[in-house]
Design an enzyme around this catalytic site. Structure first.
Site, PDB file in Angstrom:
ATOM      1  CG  HIS A   9      -2.247  -0.660   0.702  1.00  0.00           C
ATOM      2  ND1 HIS A   9      -3.268  -0.119   0.113  1.00  0.00           N
ATOM      3  CD2 HIS A   9      -2.682  -1.814   1.602  1.00  0.00           C
ATOM      4  CE1 HIS A   9      -4.409  -0.961   0.201  1.00  0.00           C
ATOM      5  NE2 HIS A   9      -3.916  -1.971   0.740  1.00  0.00           N
ATOM      6  CG  ASP A  67      -2.856   1.533   3.657  1.00  0.00           C
ATOM      7  OD1 ASP A  67      -2.572   2.496   3.065  1.00  0.00           O
ATOM      8  OD2 ASP A  67      -2.069   1.111   4.674  1.00  0.00           O
ATOM      9  CE1 TYR A  90      -8.032   5.101 -14.757  1.00  0.00           C
ATOM     10  CE2 TYR A  90      -6.578   6.465 -12.943  1.00  0.00           C
ATOM     11  CZ  TYR A  90      -7.051   5.329 -13.475  1.00  0.00           C
ATOM     12  OH  TYR A  90      -7.110   4.046 -13.023  1.00  0.00           O
ATOM     13  CD  GLU A 101      -0.599   4.035  11.860  1.00  0.00           C
ATOM     14  OE1 GLU A 101      -0.276   4.009  12.928  1.00  0.00           O
ATOM     15  OE2 GLU A 101      -0.673   3.020  11.199  1.00  0.00           O
TER      16      GLU A 101
END
Ligand SMILES: [Zn+2]
Length: 402
Positions: free
Chosen positions: A104, A109, A304, A381
């Site tokens: 990841h 995630d 894209y 985090e």
């Protein structure tokens, strides 16, 4: 009704352990592409604890969850991507990838864990909500057009009678200070197209080039002519990037090869520039080769489209982020990023915004921290509750007509 913004952040922080735990479980087992069975199972396990109606994708491992407010109203969409990258993780983190060759490395995630965290916050506030929140959990953002499959399968019509009226997505980046939210109106990310050119010559002895048709100098001329094309033909205020990322020809020192191969990417911020640049790469390659009596095969694949933020939606993100985090944490994105994002397909259909969330880890500087897609990238985090609260705030805001 005023949006209960400050208490959203406090509630997200109180719930942070669960969000961090989910993020780490996802991080240990990254999956790549459109089929992420283990990831989907984890996500479905989390959604099963919430008062949401869940549908899974037919052609991919996507999930759509609808959370209904106590009263009827419009539907707004929050999107998270769930896929990893084919990168071998070298961070040494205690929860590092246990899957060799997969990581990841783009923080998807974190996006998934933040969106599930937001769903918990919204579920606790259902009585205050008038309308529906559509949670879009997509695979295959990293070049697999996962969002397009979900649009084809009707994610915007997940609520019968109340089609999605607007959409919002977040992306973490280590190149921004942790906890800052960055957004801009208009183009946020570029269109990305792939192109390749095969120069067809005629092989021969390296000592007698006049008896062959050497594709090597022609390929070299094409590379340089493309640089001149971009600087001389492209308006700097409607830019394009043309990169030759691969150039191959030949096999040894005494043989003129019969072909040379070039491929690369075109990035642009408007449909007109996109079409013009593709045509220009083809024209330059074809005519440079023709000047030397050679021919080319040109190939182009659309990636894209441009990710375009609705000005009103971008403004709402900026206001919500400032209310949630303080004005100094809500900063304008000065220029679009020339990377690409398949949330662009959603924003082609409904107004909305993609915002960046800074996640530079402690002890690092945004300018030098390992970047997204690196085998060494580490995301802070601490931003998990921030992202969860911001997702929830955007939904509350939109449903309140903010
Ligand atoms: Zn990404």
């Amino acid at each position: 009704m005023p949006t209960p913004v400050p208490d959203l952040l406090a509630a997200a922080r109180a719930d942070a352990d669960r969000t961090v735990d989910l993020r780490r479980r996802l991080h240990r087992h990254p999956e790549v592409g459109l089929h992420l069975p283990r990831t989907l199972e984890t996500v479905l396990g989390e959604l099963a604890e919430l008062p949401v109606e869940v549908t899974t994708g037919r052609s991919t491992t996507s999930a759509v969850a609808v959370l209904r407010g106590a009263r009827p109203g419009p539907s707004y969409l929050l999107r998270a991507d769930m896929d990893g990258l084919p990168v071998h993780e070298d961070t040494g983190l205690p929860f590092a990838s246990e899957v060799p060759g997969a990581m990841h490395a783009c923080g998807h995630d974190l996006h998934t864990a933040m969106l599930i965290g937001a769903a918990r916050l919204l579920a606790e506030r259902r009585d205050e909500l008038a309308g529906q929140v559509v949670l879009m959990l997509q695979p295959g953002e990293e070049g697999f057009h996962g969002a397009r499959y979900m649009l084809e399968e009707g994610v915007l019509d997940a609520v019968p009678g109340a089609p999605v009226a607007g959409a919002f997505a977040l992306h973490v980046f280590t190149s921004l200070p942790s906890g800052t939210v960055s957004v801009r109106p208009g183009p946020m990310m570029a269109a990305a197209d792939h192109w390749s050119v095969t120069v067809r010559g005629r092989g021969g002895h390296a000592s007698m080039p006049h008896c062959a048709a050497d594709p090597v100098p022609v390929a070299a001329e094409i590379v340089l002519a493309l640089q001149a094309m971009v600087t001389r033909r492209v308006d700097v205020f409607d830019p394009a990037v043309v990169t030759v990322a691969q150039l191959t020809a030949g096999s040894t020192d005494n043989v003129i090869p019969d072909s040379a191969f070039l491929q690369g990417t075109i990035r642009s911020l408007s449909p007109q520039r996109r079409a013009d640049t593709v045509a220009s790469v083809r024209r330059v390659a074809t005519h440079v080769a023709a000047a030397h009596d050679l021919e080319v095969e040109f190939d182009h694949q659309e990636g894209y489209p441009v990710t375009v933020n609705d000005p009103g939606a971008a403004d709402r993100v900026r206001t919500a982020a400032a209310a949630l985090l303080g004005a100094d944490r809500s900063v304008p994105t000065p220029d679009p990023l020339m990377g690409a994002e398949d949330f662009s397909y959603v924003l082609q259909r409904v107004p909305g915004a993609m915002a960046f969330l800074g996640a530079c880890p402690p002890g690092d500087e945004p300018g030098t921290a390992a970047g997204n897609h690196s085998n060494l990238v580490v995301f802070d985090e601490e931003v998990l509750p921030v992202g969860a609260a911001l997702y929830a705030a955007m939904a509350c805001d939109a449903l309140a007509g903010g």
